[in-house]
Motif scaffolding. Structure first.
Motif, PDB file in Angstrom:
ATOM      1  N   HIS A  33       0.509  -0.935   0.300  1.00  0.00           N
ATOM      2  CA  HIS A  33       0.024   0.252  -0.293  1.00  0.00           C
ATOM      3  C   HIS A  33       0.866   1.449   0.286  1.00  0.00           C
ATOM      4  N   LEU A  35      -0.107   5.246   1.158  1.00  0.00           N
ATOM      5  CA  LEU A  35      -0.511   5.996   1.902  1.00  0.00           C
ATOM      6  C   LEU A  35      -0.340   7.122   1.881  1.00  0.00           C
ATOM      7  N   SER A  45      -5.695   6.370   1.775  1.00  0.00           N
ATOM      8  CA  SER A  45      -5.326   5.416   0.893  1.00  0.00           C
ATOM      9  C   SER A  45      -4.641   5.871  -0.855  1.00  0.00           C
ATOM     10  N   MET A  48      -3.483   0.493  -4.088  1.00  0.00           N
ATOM     11  CA  MET A  48      -2.655  -1.085  -2.886  1.00  0.00           C
ATOM     12  C   MET A  48      -2.206  -2.232  -4.554  1.00  0.00           C
TER      13      MET A  48
ATOM     14  N   SER B  95      -8.964   1.051  10.948  1.00  0.00           N
ATOM     15  CA  SER B  95      -8.911   0.484   9.227  1.00  0.00           C
ATOM     16  C   SER B  95      -9.655  -1.267   9.113  1.00  0.00           C
ATOM     17  N   GLU B 106      -9.259  -5.169   0.543  1.00  0.00           N
ATOM     18  CA  GLU B 106      -8.802  -4.476   0.333  1.00  0.00           C
ATOM     19  C   GLU B 106      -8.868  -3.454   2.148  1.00  0.00           C
ATOM     20  N   GLN B 107      -7.965  -2.540   2.449  1.00  0.00           N
ATOM     21  CA  GLN B 107      -8.295  -1.845   3.369  1.00  0.00           C
ATOM     22  C   GLN B 107      -8.166  -0.666   3.305  1.00  0.00           C
ATOM     23  N   PHE B 108      -9.020  -0.042   4.390  1.00  0.00           N
ATOM     24  CA  PHE B 108      -9.621   1.213   4.658  1.00  0.00           C
ATOM     25  C   PHE B 108      -9.283   1.965   6.227  1.00  0.00           C
TER      26      PHE B 108
END
Lengths: 110, 118
Positions: A33, A35, A45, A48, B95, B106-108
């Motif tokens: 990722h 960021l 974000s 990715m 998160s 996916e990670q937010f």
């Protein structure tokens, strides 16, 4: 040695310059990722990716899995791009938690 | 993109009181939620991982009785800092991870909560 290393730690650029931030990692990963963290603290974000290259507006992210290296490029930089850019890798395995780099503080001067 | 909200964004409390921070995934169901802490000029440090309906998994060195995590639903997780002390002052970020495919997720990140304990 940290598992995720970013360079440079600090970067000052003039508006309009092309910027590159690098990230190297030493563990097996399933994804990486990029960021962005603004002075207020909130994290966005940006990308990715697990292979190749992605582009979004003026931002480009590339990754080389064999070399365990990723780069974030900003074209035509602008003062509003000033922020801390953080590289984070998703380690392989069932938990797959993120391992964060220490960040690169970018300051773009008008 | 997906949105994760945190509330409150900023809180100041007296030493000894408890503070609750909420984290919500606004437009998706999160398979997993994470809580991070960030000290000034430091990287994010994972505190705990939680899945809906089960107990949170805490990282080494994080006191589970002090940092209570409740993952009530697929869109809400709360972190309660109990009997807060000045050394708990920090920036807390949640998160949320969602499945985007069979093997892809996916990670937010939330906007963070700045806690100051006087």
């Amino acid at each position: 040695k940290n598992e995720v290393e970013q360079s440079p730690q600090n970067l000052t650029a003039q508006e309009g310059e092309f910027i590159t931030i690098n990230c190297s990692y030493s563990v097996g990963i399933s994804a990486l990722h990029w960021l962005q963290q603004h002075p207020g603290g909130g994290i966005v974000s940006l990308f990715m990716l697990s292979s190749g290259k992605k582009k979004h507006g003026r931002l480009i992210a590339t990754i080389n899995i064999q070399e365990k290296h990723s780069s974030l490029h900003i074209t035509a930089s602008h003062p509003r791009d000033s922020a801390v850019y953080i590289c984070a890798v998703r380690s392989e395995g069932s938990q797959g938690n993120l391992i964060f780099g220490k960040g690169t503080k970018l300051s773009v001067k008008p | 993109g997906a949105v994760v909200s945190q509330h409150p964004s900023r809180v100041i409390c007296k030493s000894g009181t408890s503070v609750k921070i909420e984290c919500r995934s606004l437009d998706f169901q999160a398979t997993t939620m994470f809580w991070y802490r960030q000290f000034p000029k430091q990287s994010l440090m994972l505190m705990a991982t939680s899945n809906e309906g089960s107990k949170a998994t805490y990282e080494q060195g994080v006191e589970k009785d002090k940092f209570l995590i409740n993952h009530a639903s697929l869109t809400l997780s709360t972190l309660t800092v109990t009997s807060a002390h000045p050394e708990d002052s920090s920036f807390y970020i949640c998160s949320a991870r969602r499945l985007a495919g069979i093997t892809f997720d996916e990670q937010f990140f939330g906007p963070g909560t700045r806690l100051t304990v006087l």
